[in-house]
Design an enzyme around this catalytic site. Structure first.
Site, PDB file in Angstrom:
ATOM      1  N   ARG A  46     -11.539   2.432 -15.205  1.00  0.00           N
ATOM      2  CA  ARG A  46     -11.986   3.454 -16.394  1.00  0.00           C
ATOM      3  C   ARG A  46     -11.677   2.829 -17.501  1.00  0.00           C
ATOM      4  NH1 ARG A  46      -9.487   9.288 -15.140  1.00  0.00           N
ATOM      5  NH2 ARG A  46     -10.738   9.598 -17.099  1.00  0.00           N
ATOM      6  N   GLU A 211      14.692  -2.300   1.373  1.00  0.00           N
ATOM      7  CA  GLU A 211      14.330  -2.537  -0.140  1.00  0.00           C
ATOM      8  C   GLU A 211      15.682  -2.314  -0.701  1.00  0.00           C
ATOM      9  OE1 GLU A 211       9.653  -1.523  -1.178  1.00  0.00           O
ATOM     10  OE2 GLU A 211      10.937   0.352  -0.183  1.00  0.00           O
ATOM     11  N   ASP A 230       5.143   5.975   4.431  1.00  0.00           N
ATOM     12  CA  ASP A 230       4.947   4.994   3.363  1.00  0.00           C
ATOM     13  C   ASP A 230       5.131   3.662   4.158  1.00  0.00           C
ATOM     14  OD1 ASP A 230       4.506   3.646   0.925  1.00  0.00           O
ATOM     15  OD2 ASP A 230       6.759   3.102   0.931  1.00  0.00           O
ATOM     16  N   HIS A 235       2.836  -0.481   7.986  1.00  0.00           N
ATOM     17  CA  HIS A 235       3.527  -1.979   8.390  1.00  0.00           C
ATOM     18  C   HIS A 235       4.302  -2.000   9.609  1.00  0.00           C
ATOM     19  CE1 HIS A 235       2.185  -2.306   4.364  1.00  0.00           C
ATOM     20  NE2 HIS A 235       2.985  -1.593   3.739  1.00  0.00           N
ATOM     21  N   LYS A 329      15.115   2.783   1.169  1.00  0.00           N
ATOM     22  CA  LYS A 329      15.325   2.146  -0.145  1.00  0.00           C
ATOM     23  C   LYS A 329      17.002   2.184  -0.490  1.00  0.00           C
ATOM     24  CE  LYS A 329      10.842   3.474  -2.064  1.00  0.00           C
ATOM     25  NZ  LYS A 329      10.540   2.205  -2.470  1.00  0.00           N
TER      26      LYS A 329
END
Length: 480
Positions: A46, A211, A230, A235, A329
């Site tokens: 854009r 993570e 997620d 994965h 996380k």
């Protein structure tokens, strides 16, 4: 093999993924002479740019994200000579006519679509309207591809209306990582491992994707997804399928993906008691204080940032072998790892002399460093008058050592090259995606039925204490 694409159209070309991964990957392929000489790259987004201003933007991305030792101005010039830019609002039909004009005479075309899922259908409809669809066009789709089975089917139906399945390339970038591909070589190119790769010799399997970071600017997306959707849905289930699959007859897209689908369809539905969910609270990571998820997000939320699961693959090879999965996380360290725990020896001749033999482990590290380690028992040097002493000895194959003469590539280099050349082996087929979603939807339904809410855990730890109990109640421990 299909004909190589002569045009690559890159949607989302001014975004973060393009700057960090896609443009550096394409540069690396150009530098090494791996792309077709006649390939043209049409970038679109854009943002208002012309060829010159986008070229300057792309050059800055290369300088920022390509290692200094790998950056060559002459190669960057050759790469940028292939690139043109078209400003495009994905919902503006007239803009697609300009895109088609920039793409030139219809030939083998590859499109990399990295847009919001809400834009998939109008983008695909508009591409089809200007002739950029069908048997001569390959479409690569970057996740997220839905939030559940129903929304995933809607996206897949929209894609299928213009692109046949053979021309649809669904991306899971983990499949582009060398160590993930090496898992197939390890299993199926070495007679040493395949005979013991079953419930007869393997006690359990652990897959960890952790993570240290928190939301890092992804709050809106992540809060709508959570750790299960997620990380686990794509994965981790792909890693599980590669570990558990039967030997394919050939290394080609159909044979490999057929075997992965069989695994995914053999997954036992997860009960609520075989899962743990958590959400990070304040704490410290790397000796640095960090805030809670609610503080990072700016509001309270019931989204999980940590998941631990005990899964089973109900088939002959894996009957009775648990697969422990965990992802989170704000953990103590960043790692992606598969740990294959073998069973104890049936009888230890050394036990009477006071020496215990630990079971063997095969650890496949995917990130941050790629490494394969086989832990064996060996005699500790010495006279051992009071009894023989045993010690675990690691046999490690580090890519940095074993393949020092080979450049370490970004996963997207392999995936983009396969897209351009038309090889779908390392991409995900529709029935794979839908089998993954069906299993994940069952987990979320079990959580809802049990009224499960994420348990708080301190940042810098391995999730809630219940995640430790999940595996230790079976007499096992996480490989920390």
């Amino acid at each position: 093999m299909p004909d190589k694409a002569t045009t690559l159209i890159l949607f989302g070309a001014t975004g973060d993924l393009a700057a960090r991964m896609l443009l550096p990957s394409l540069y690396g392929l150009v530098r090494d002479g791996l792309l077709p000489e006649n390939l043209r790259i049409v970038a679109t987004a854009r943002s208002a740019h012309d060829d010159a201003s986008f070229g300057a933007l792309a050059l800055e991305a290369l300088k920022a994200h390509v290692p200094a030792a790998a950056f060559e101005p002459e190669a960057a010039d050759r790469f940028l000579e292939k690139v043109s830019y078209v400003t495009l609002d994905a919902t503006d039909a007239d803009g697609y006519k300009r895109l088609a004009e920039a793409a030139g005479t219809p030939g083998e075309t590859a499109i990399f679509l990295s847009t919001a899922p809400s834009l998939f259908k109008p983008t695909i409809d508009n591409l089809a309207a200007v002739g950029l669809a069908g048997d001569h066009v390959r479409l690569a789709l970057e996740k997220p591809l839905g939030s559940d089975l129903a929304s995933s089917c809607q996206i897949n139906d929209a894609v299928a209306s213009a692109f046949p399945e053979s021309q649809t390339f669904r991306i899971d970038h983990y499949l582009g990582k060398e160590t993930v591909q090496n898992l197939l070589a390890l299993r199926f190119a070495n007679l040493l491992f395949e005979p013991v790769w079953s419930a007869r010799f393997i006690d359990h399997v652990q897959i960890t994707v952790s993570e240290t970071i928190g939301l890092e600017g992804r709050g809106d997306y992540y809060d709508g997804a959570g750790a299960l959707r997620d990380m686990v849905q794509n994965h981790m289930l792909q890693l599980l399928a590669l570990v558990a699959m039967e030997p394919p007859s050939h290394f080609d897209a159909t044979a490999v993906r057929d075997e992965k689908v069989k695994v995914l369809r053999s997954l036992r539905p997860i009960r609520a008691e075989d899962s743990v969910i958590g959400q990070y609270a304040g704490g410290a990571v790397g000796n640095q204080p960090v805030g809670s998820y609610a503080e990072d997000l700016g509001r309270t939320s019931g989204t999980e940032t940590f998941v631990a699961l005990k899964a089973h693959v109900d088939n002959w090879r894996w009957a009775g072998v648990p697969f422990y999965l965990r992802t989170g996380k704000r953990c103590p360290e960043r790692k992606t790892e598969i740990a294959i725990q073998f069973k104890d020896v049936p009888h230890s001749m050394f036990a009477s002399r006071g020496a215990g033999a630990a079971p063997n482990r095969l650890i496949i590290a995917i990130q941050p460093e790629e490494n394969i380690t086989l832990e064996l028992m060996a005699k500790q040097p010495g006279l051992d008058r009071g009894g023989i002493r045993l010690r675990e000895v690691p046999l490690a194959i580090g890519r940095a050592d074993a393949f020092a003469d080979v450049r370490r590539r970004i996963a997207y280099e392999r995936l983009l090259l396969d897209l351009i050349e038309g090889d779908p082996t390392l991409f995900v087929r529709r029935d794979e995606v839908e089998a993954q979603w069906q299993w994940v939807d069952g987990i979320r339904a079990a959580w809802a039925q049990a009224g499960m809410q994420p348990r708080p855990y301190a940042s810098g730890t391995w999730g809630p204490s219940a995640a430790i109990a999940l595996i230790e109640r079976d007499g096992r421990s996480w490989n920390d």
